[in-house]
Scaffold this active site. Structure first.
Site, short mmCIF file in Angstrom:
data_model
loop_
_atom_site.label_atom_id
_atom_site.label_comp_id
_atom_site.label_asym_id
_atom_site.label_seq_id
_atom_site.Cartn_x
_atom_site.Cartn_y
_atom_site.Cartn_z
N TYR A 1 42.46 43.23 7.34
CA TYR A 1 43.35 42.39 8.13
C TYR A 1 43.40 41.00 7.49
CZ TYR A 1 43.08 45.84 11.94
OH TYR A 1 43.13 46.99 12.71
N LEU B 1 50.34 48.35 24.29
CA LEU B 1 51.59 47.66 24.64
C LEU B 1 52.63 47.86 23.54
CD1 LEU B 1 50.28 44.32 26.21
CD2 LEU B 1 50.93 46.45 27.36
N ARG C 1 52.74 47.10 20.39
CA ARG C 1 52.98 45.88 19.60
C ARG C 1 53.87 44.89 20.33
NH1 ARG C 1 52.61 50.42 16.94
NH2 ARG C 1 51.09 50.56 15.25
N GLY C 2 53.70 44.83 21.63
CA GLY C 2 54.45 43.90 22.45
C GLY C 2 55.74 44.47 22.99
N SER D 1 55.43 45.10 26.64
CA SER D 1 54.65 44.05 27.32
C SER D 1 55.44 43.40 28.45
CB SER D 1 54.25 42.97 26.32
OG SER D 1 55.40 42.26 25.86
#
Length: 336
Positions: free
Chosen positions: A58, A211, A213-214, A217
């Protein structure tokens, strides 16, 4: 709030019922505020979250160093409760590109040595290859992690995005605590083969992408502008008509959430929590505000009528677009 605990399979550690996925604090979702990221990790630990998930790739080690700083600056009692879950094996280049996976035993131990240093810890609680290396038998990769367990550098062995066959072969090599894999209301592929396999073998699930990746959300909009470094700028589910159709699903969820007096994100996380005590959702909160919202899902109770309404609003297979672009989907050993 008292966060309940769950156990990662029959051989893994006891962890908080929600874990914190830290990837977005360093990579793939646009710029993040380092100070706020560290404050969010601290807030998670203070709230009782114990599982911190990262990957050595990452932002090429940035995320591990960020978590290391957060742990170093946290109160001793909170630092001691933290459990680290680390993925390794994804190969990067200086431009940030991806060039496959390396699961060779020598590479496994090399990756671990660097992760221990960046995190500032003497052991990693759960260690797993990010994707099964097609050029190396999973038995060899898992066997190398097992040696690290024997030497005290790793406590538990995990897997990530592995097929049912790879899961069985890994479990025949050494005890496996959990499989990390994407699981959400709109991503339910694991229910066909993967989840029955892990349950048969007593392996837990740490679910990422709860979620999406949003996307689900409740905060993502059709006109949102994404930077070139944001993964969602080229993710199929966030493109054109796919995005429009997927946001229609979100609005259907919003009606259910509004009736219960909660947010869409809380409904989505609570749904994953409802799927079984062997599943630990990872929430990718990058700010204290989003963390607080996610933790609120622990107070959401979904009864049979709620679950039926969610199923009607977002039936299995309703999502438009695959979860990764075609090139990345080809590297997955799981159902796609």
């Amino acid at each position: 709030m008292t966060i309940p605990t769950r156990t990662l399979g029959t051989t893994g550690p006891q962890v908080s019922a929600l874990g914190l996925g830290c990837m977005g604090m360093s990579a793939l979702y646009g710029e993040a505020d380092r100070t706020e990221s560290i404050a969010t990790v601290h807030a998670a630990l203070e709230a009782g979250v114990t599982l911190l998930d990262t990957g050595d790739f990452y932002a090429m080690g940035h995320n591990e160093m960020l978590i290391g700083e957060a742990l170093r600056t946290a109160p001793a009692a909170r630092r001691e409760q933290a459990l680290t879950s680390v993925k390794f094996g994804a190969l990067r280049d200086p431009a940030g590109g991806w060039s496959g996976y390396d699961g060779r035993p020598a590479a496994v131990k090399n990756f671990a040595a660097y992760s221990l240093q960046r995190l500032g810890v003497d052991h990693i609680d759960v260690y797993r290859i990010a994707r099964v290396d097609p050029g190396v038998p999973i038995e060899e990769t898992v066997g190398a992690i097992a040696e690290l367990v024997e030497q005290g550098y790793v406590r538990h062995i995990g897997l990530s995005e592995a097929s049912a066959d790879a899961i069985r072969r890994a479990a025949a090599t050494a005890p496996i605590s959990d499989l990390q894999i994407e699981y959400a209301i709109i991503t339910r592929d694991i229910e066909r083969e993967i989840l029955p396999t892990t349950r048969e073998l007593g392996i837990g699930i740490t679910a990422y992408g709860v979620l999406s990746r949003g996307l689900i959300s409740g905060h993502f909009t059709q006109d949102r502008q994404l930077g070139a470094q944001d993964f969602r700028a080229f993710s199929p589910r966030f493109q054109g008509d796919n995005l429009r159709r997927n946001l229609e699903l979100v609005e259907a969820l919003r009606k259910i959430a509004d009736e219960k007096g909660v947010t869409v994100a809380q409904i989505a996380i609570a749904w994953v929590l409802s799927r079984g005590t062997d599943i630990v959702p990872l929430v990718g909160a990058r700010t204290r505000e989003r963390l607080s919202e996610s933790l609120g899902a622990l107070d959401v109770s979904l009864d049979a009528a709620d679950l039926a309404a969610i199923e009607e609003a977002v039936p299995e297979g309703a999502a438009a677009g695959t979860r990764y672009p075609a090139v990345q989907m080809a590297h997955l050993g799981t159902e796609q």
